[in-house]
Design an enzyme around this catalytic site. Structure first.
Site, PDB file in Angstrom:
ATOM      1  CE1 TYR A  69      -6.858  11.676   2.234  1.00 36.74           C
ATOM      2  CE2 TYR A  69      -5.567  11.194   0.286  1.00 36.74           C
ATOM      3  CZ  TYR A  69      -6.746  11.614   0.863  1.00 36.74           C
ATOM      4  OH  TYR A  69      -7.804  11.979   0.068  1.00 36.74           O
ATOM      5  CD  GLU A  88       2.228  -6.319   8.493  1.00 38.38           C
ATOM      6  OE1 GLU A  88       1.698  -5.188   8.619  1.00 38.38           O
ATOM      7  OE2 GLU A  88       1.652  -7.366   8.821  1.00 38.38           O
ATOM      8  CE  LYS A 129      -0.581   0.114   5.053  1.00 40.13           C
ATOM      9  NZ  LYS A 129       0.100  -1.184   5.337  1.00 40.13           N
ATOM     10  CG  HIS A 147       1.412  -1.282  12.183  1.00 35.48           C
ATOM     11  ND1 HIS A 147       1.942  -0.052  12.488  1.00 35.48           N
ATOM     12  CD2 HIS A 147       1.700  -1.500  10.872  1.00 35.48           C
ATOM     13  CE1 HIS A 147       2.519   0.454  11.409  1.00 35.48           C
ATOM     14  NE2 HIS A 147       2.383  -0.406  10.405  1.00 35.48           N
TER      15      HIS A 147
END
Length: 458
Positions: free
Chosen positions: A331, A272, A67, A195
């Site tokens: 964002y 990740e 992403k 996370h």
């Protein structure tokens, strides 16, 4: 599909860098009327980041977060050096598998999955996937015959720039109930993920989360699950112009892993990372398409008058903005400051400035305040560290097109990629069975073009 993927990449001649290519592209574009914004992406920087990762976190296999930047050239390069991939959707899984990456190198790390996409993962052999609720367990039990589930736990991400535990993660007090539900449904839970939030500012958050994961591992083992995978998520910086450096974080992670998950526990550890790999690889160059000079007094002088005064502020308008590459401001809470293409003279006055994008929206402001000289329409501004959460979420709002991306790589970096991509490395399952390092293996070799174009810097 054929795993060989062609993309337009140029070799850097010996002695030249991506910065030289940026300069060359600026000079070439300055000869035209278009002067469109553009990127230069140094794929060699991504290769170096991979080497840096393996040195700093030798026990942790990176599963790149698609992403963050889903450019095919980036994903191809990472597939070739052997990373795994964190995918959050069917489309991301399709992209990665189209490059020849075998399913064992993918974790479907979205705790809230659409049923049709769970079915797709099942049909295409993607087994590892996360969950954090009973509803998700019920869906997986119904639509995926052979899932290898990873329980995502909540963390204290209060010191992260972008918090994620407000949306994802099970609190510790609910983990035993979730594991018992998985047992009742006949599902296979293999580990724990977390996370700490994007843009982590406190490395001790990792230590606490790893300790919490140990508690959940013990719960799972008590219930008869073979808990053998720990996913420590993301949150790693992608450049060195930050307060908390990458190695400062790894200096906390490594002893925490040794304490709670020692090597002889045979637990495989993955992560990740997204921005870590791609942020510094991208440089964005934009062109000034308009300007407005605002004098501090109430005179109605035109922009061309009183050019010698410092009592002014300047508004610069450039040909990319927050609806395009600078969506990271909205964002990703990014703070983007430009550097000048032309170095100012030592005695050149500086002015308070703001920088705006090209759309007809007042929200399209890139920089609220900075100091720049009196630049002209047609001049260039350079923004570094623009690879993370930029191109992946840009739009063509108001008809403004996304900038072209020019990919470059040095010959040594290219040769390093070729060497790694030709190796037959163990898959996750093989490394678990044979107790050997999981160094990002895969069954199918991912090939990248062997003859990039030569780039000549003039």
């Amino acid at each position: 599909m054929n795993p060989t993927t062609e993309f337009d990449v140029s070799f850097l001649e010996e002695g030249f860098s991506a910065r030289d290519i940026t300069e060359q592209k600026i000079n070439e574009s300055s000869l035209t009327d278009d002067r469109d914004a553009f990127y230069v992406c140094d794929l060699g920087d991504i290769v170096k980041k991979h080497q840096r990762w393996t040195r700093a976190l030798p026990r942790v296999t990176p599963f790149y977060a698609v992403k963050c930047n889903d450019s095919r050239s980036v994903v191809t390069t990472l597939a070739a050096v052997g990373t795994g991939f964190d995918c959050a959707s069917k489309t991301e899984i399709q992209l990665v598998q189209s490059l020849g990456v075998e399913p064992g190198r993918i974790i479907y790390a979205n705790p809230c999955k659409q049923v049709s996409q769970i079915k797709y993962a099942s049909a295409h052999g993607v087994q590892m996937m996360t969950f954090d609720s009973e509803v998700e367990l019920t869906k997986v039990a119904r639509y995926h015959d052979n899932a290898k589930l990873v329980l995502r736990i909540a963390t204290d991400d209060s010191k992260a720039v972008c918090r994620l535990s407000v949306k994802f993660g099970a609190p510790l007090k609910s983990c035993r109930g979730l594991l018992e539900k998985a047992k009742t449904l006949g599902l296979d839970v293999i580990g724990v993920s977390f996370h700490v939030g994007s843009g982590c500012t406190d490395p001790l958050t990792f230590s606490q989360a790893i300790g919490d994961a140990r508690c959940v591992f013990d719960m799972g083992n008590e219930l008869g699950f073979n808990m053998n995978l720990l996913d420590i998520g993301g949150g790693f910086p992608g450049s060195d112009d930050v307060d908390l450096k990458f190695e400062e974080i790894t200096a906390v992670i490594n002893p925490a892993l040794d304490k709670y998950f020692p090597v002889d526990s045979k637990v495989k550890v993955i992560a990740e990372p997204g921005r870590f790999y791609v942020a510094s690889a991208y440089t964005l160059v934009v062109n000034i398409i308009a300007k407005k000079v605002i004098l501090d007094d109430d005179d109605n002088a035109s922009d061309e008058e009183d050019e010698g005064t410092t009592d002014r502020t300047i508004m610069y308008y450039v040909n990319d903005g927050v609806y395009g590459s600078f969506n990271c401001i909205l964002y990703d809470h990014a703070h983007c400051l430009p550097s000048l293409h032309k170095r100012p003279k030592p005695d050149e006055p500086m002015y308070p400035c703001s920088i705006w994008g090209p759309t007809c929206d007042g929200l399209d402001r890139i920089v609220e305040q900075c100091s720049l000289p009196d630049l002209q329409v047609g001049d260039w501004l350079v923004f570094e560290n623009m690879g993370a959460y930029t191109v992946a979420a840009s739009s063509t709002f108001n008809g403004f097109q996304r900038p072209d991306i020019h990919y470059v790589i040095s010959r040594p970096s290219w040769q390093h990629v070729q060497r790694i991509s030709s190796q037959d490395l163990p898959t996750l399952e093989e490394s678990c069975l044979q107790d050997r390092p999981m160094y990002c293996g895969r069954e199918s070799v991912v090939e990248i073009p062997t003859k990039p174009r030569q780039t000549h810097v003039v």
